[in-house]
Structures are given as C-alpha cells and as structure tokens.
Design an enzyme around this catalytic site. Structure first.
Site: not given
Ligand code: NDP
Ligand code: HSE
Length: 440
Positions: A29, A218
């Site tokens: 994201v 959610k």
């Molecule tokens: P990812 O696992 O792809 O990315 C997580 C990011 O957060 C990475 O860049 C990671 O760093 C960083 N991170 C994790 N832990 C830490 C920490 N302790 N300190 C600093 N940085 C940290 O997650 P997503 O992008 O998939 O999801 C992000 C959020 O969005 C979540 O809350 C998820 O539920 C929500 N979401 C996701 C969707 C999806 O389709 N994926 C859709 C809707 C909501 P590094 O790069 O260094 O590992």
């Molecule tokens: N893991 C979640 C899903 C991401 O599959 O819907 C979006 O919140």
C-alpha cells in the site's frame, strides 16, 4: 533528523508550500500510495488548491533494495511522526504495535493522520478518534474497510440519517479470491491462498484473512461508524473459511446458493446489535452472490434509503492507494479550509446480542446409512427441537452410504445446534460433515 524537504518550514501549507506527508511503511500500500501521489500530483493540487509532497518514508529494514533514493527513507519513525517538517502522517505499517503508539504520538504532535489499518481502528478507534477530535485534527481510515471502495465516508455522512437495519459485507479479498477459485476452477485451498499472497492481497500473517480476523476488524469498524460505539472484539462471533470444503460449495450450487465469508451487522427484534463473521450460503440471485475474486462489497438496508450496495476491489496496491489518497485530499481540503473531518460519535463498548439468539435458516450436510427409516428418524429429531426442514438433496454413495443435504426453515441457533447434537447420536448417521448459516 536531516531536513526533509527543500522548503523552509512554515506554520501551515499555502500556495507557496505543499502539504508535507510522511509515509510509515513502503510495502504494497505504501508504494502504491507514493506512486499515486506522484503520478496524480496535478489532479490533487487542482482539487485541493494545495500541492502535496511525500517528504519522508519510514521503514523497518534499511538493507532492503528500494526503488527510490535512500535519502527518502528513515528507520527512526518515532522522530519522523513528531517532525516539524511534516503535516500529515500516513500509517501503512499494519498490526497493533508500533502502529498505535506512532499514531498516538503523531496526533499529540498535532499531525493529521490517515491509516489503512483496520486492526488499529477496530481496537483503538474510540480513543484515537477522540484524541483527534479534541485536537481539531483529521484521522481518516477509508482504506481500512473494503480497500478501494468508498464506504466509510458515505456511512459517516450521506447515510448517517438512516436507521441501518442490516448490513452484510464481503470484506476480505483474500478469502473471496480463494472461495471463487475453489467454486469456479475446483482449485486447491493452499494454491489459491498462495496466489492471493503473490498478488499482494493477503495480510502479513494470512491466518488473519483465512480465520476471519481481518473481516472481524472491518465489520467492527462498520458497526462502530453506523451505531456510534466501538464493539468489543470478544463479543463478535467469528468463523473463518477453513471449514468450507469443495463438497459444501458444490452442494450449495445444486441448491441455488453460493458460499461467501460475510461480516454481518444487524439489529435484533429486541433492538440490540448483533455482529458476526462466518461463511454463509446466499442465494445465487442475491446482489452479493456475483461479487467474486478480490472484489469486496457491502450491502445494507436502511429505513429510508432501502437496499444499497457498494462494490469494488477490496485489496491490492492501486485500489487501496485510491482510498488512502482520497483521505489525503480530504485532509488537504480541511487544512485549506481550517476545518476537521473527525467529528463522528465513536464511543466505547456497544452492547451486543450473542450468536445463540440468532434466528436464521441453516444448511446441513450429513453422511448416512442409506436404509429405510433414516429420513424419518432425522425429521423426528429435528421436529422435537421445532426445527422445520425446507429442502433436501440426497446422493447415494458407494458401500450403502448416502449423503444428505438439508436446508431448514428459520429457527433459533440454540435449537438448531441442540437438534444437530441429537441427530448426530442417531444410529443411522455416519457423520455430521458440516453446517452453515443461510442468509439473504
Ligand atoms: P506490507 O507488509 O506490504 O508493508 C508493510 C510496510 O511496513 C513495509 O514497508 C515494512 O517495512 C513496514 N513496517 C513493518 N513493520 C514496521 C516497523 N516495526 N517499523 C517500521 N516499518 C515497519 O503491508 P501492506 O502494504 O499490505 O499493508 C499495510 C496496511 O494496509 C496494513 O494495515 C493492511 O492491513 C492495510 N491494507 C492492506 C491492503 C492490501 O491490499 N495489501 C488493503 C487494505 C488495507 P520494510 O519495507 O522495511 O519491511
Ligand atoms: N488482506 C486484506 C484482504 C487486505 O485480503 O482483504 C485488504 O484489507
């Protein structure tokens, strides 16, 4: 921390200086959000009257190869969220900590916050929204429910005058993808989950998706926005999709139904709210039945608006970025107009009704001895608990066994569960294979 941007810090964004955004997280994201803010910068400026710039990105692992200059990244997120050189913090890390601590710290440092983190809002929404409201700050979380679907803002605003009688959502892209692959291609559960992970849909820990935890967060958020109080998560009945087999999907199809993982919020006859998450059969003719793959949908019935459905892509980098950037645009407009968008009621501890009080129809799949009198014994056992049988499908199996699938009339869950207990003890029953609720 070194200077974050080329501009001199000034008190608030203006025609001369952009809204300065810090991203926490640069995964699926975070990288999608960065790309959208950059690609659509003219569109954003035209619609808000302010330029927008992502000036710093907080990450965890500084050894990872990134597509952007290393000067843009920091691992010191505690310092980033209080920096004088940012206006808005976008939390895209996920999970409870450190996200909750960082968001709180940002709000205390007078930063507006946007987040896609459903766990954060489901568990800490009441406290954080109150903190934002009391400080005249924005805290937006459109992407936390339904990915790219605009549903949080419509519930907060355009639909707020309705008494919402019932809401049902397909709220998890990963499980909807898995169930669709199983139903349409006979795919194996593990293969379909691996594909959803590879497409960036799944949570860091996919058990959150598969076991209904993500849907529970959610659904709790939808209930809280609609009814103004946070739902204690331990009061939400939750089941995931592990118990759904291809045999159930096939049997449901024969009866004119599909199986979906649903988050359901409804007002009972006694006027208490029931919140539940479980797989359920819905008729193939229901609007939700054709929502497949990564698509999510939220169907609701309001006393004035009637039936309404929102649908769209529920996960993935681009749709989720669309919701995050929509929130950022709201923040920029509020900064420009000196307003705030957080002022919704979001108190604590909504009382809820237990699942045993549910009145529903049920699906049941049994393996039986295919002999005379079997059906009569089953019907009598159900009748003793006042559970009426509405439909039946029977298939003969090898070795003198048969598989029977029943649909019941509406009955109380407690009575149905007790009836199954009795049926399971009958001599003619080989196994109670599965039972599911029927909605719609
Ligand atoms: P990812 O696992 O792809 O990315 C997580 C990011 O957060 C990475 O860049 C990671 O760093 C960083 N991170 C994790 N832990 C830490 C920490 N302790 N300190 C600093 N940085 C940290 O997650 P997503 O992008 O998939 O999801 C992000 C959020 O969005 C979540 O809350 C998820 O539920 C929500 N979401 C996701 C969707 C999806 O389709 N994926 C859709 C809707 C909501 P590094 O790069 O260094 O590992
Ligand atoms: N893991 C979640 C899903 C991401 O599959 O819907 C979006 O919140």
């Amino acid at each position: 921390m070194p200077s974050l941007s080329n501009q001199e810090p000034s008190s608030s964004p203006s025609a001369d200086r952009p809204v300065r955004v810090a991203l926490l997280g640069f995964g699926t994201v975070g990288s999608g959000t960065y790309r959208m803010v950059k690609d659509n910068q003219e569109e954003i400026a035209r619609k808000t009257g302010l330029a927008m710039e992502i000036v710093k990105i907080g990450i965890k692992d500084e050894t990872k190869k990134r597509s952007l200059p290393s000067s843009l990244f920091t691992t010191d997120l505690d310092e980033l969220v209080v920096s004088d050189e940012i206006d808005v913090v976008v939390e895209l890390i996920g999970g409870e900590e450190p996200a909750a601590g960082l968001v709180e710290k940002a709000l205390l440092a007078k930063k507006h916050v946007v987040t896609a983190n459903k766990e954060l809002i489901a568990k800490h929404g009441s406290r954080l929204i109150t903190l934002a409201k009391d400080s005249g700050l924005d805290l937006h979380f459109e992407a936390a429910v339904g990915g790219g679907i605009p549903v949080v803002q419509p519930l907060k605003h355009q639909l707020a005058g309705n008494d919402v009688i019932k809401m049902m959502g397909i709220l998890n892209g990963t499980t909807n993808y898995i169930l669709t692959q199983m139903a349409t291609h006979g795919a194996d559960f593990a293969d379909a989950l691996a594909e959803a992970q590879q497409k960036g849909y799944a949570e860091a820990d996919p058990t959150n998706d598969v076991d209904g935890i993500d849907t529970m967060y959610k659904t709790a958020i939808l209930a809280a926005i609609t009814f103004g109080k946070q739902v204690p998560l331990e009061q939400i009945h939750r089941e995931g999709i592990r118990k759904v087999s291809y045999a159930d999907i096939h049997a449901a199809q024969m009866l004119g139904y599909v199986i979906k993982l649903l988050g359901i919020v409804e007002e009972t006859k006694e006027g208490v709210i029931m919140v539940r998450v479980h797989p359920a059969l819905i008729p193939q003719t229901h609007q939700l039945a054709s929502v497949n793959d990564v698509y999510n949908a939220i169907w609701l019935k309001g006393d004035f608006v009637g039936d309404l459905m929102f649908s769209g892509r529920g996960a993935g980098a681009d749709p989720t970025a669309s919701a995050v950037v929509g929130d950022l645009i709201d923040v920029a407009r509020n900064i420009k107009m000196q307003g705030s968008g957080s002022a919704i009621p979001y108190g604590q501890d909504m009382p809820t009704s237990p699942i045993e009080e549910l009145e529903s129809r049920y699906y049941l799949r049994l393996t039986v001895e295919d002999t005379a009198g079997t059906l009569g014994q089953i019907a009598t056992a159900f009748g003793r608990r006042e559970v009426g049988l509405a439909a039946m499908e029977m298939r003969t199996k090898v070795g003198g066994l048969g598989e029977i699938v029943f649909l019941t009339h509406v009955c109380r869950e407690l009575d149905f569960v007790q009836a199954i207990g009795e049926v399971g003890r009958l001599g003619c029953i080989v196994s109670v294979n599965n039972w599911l609720r029927v909605e719609g």
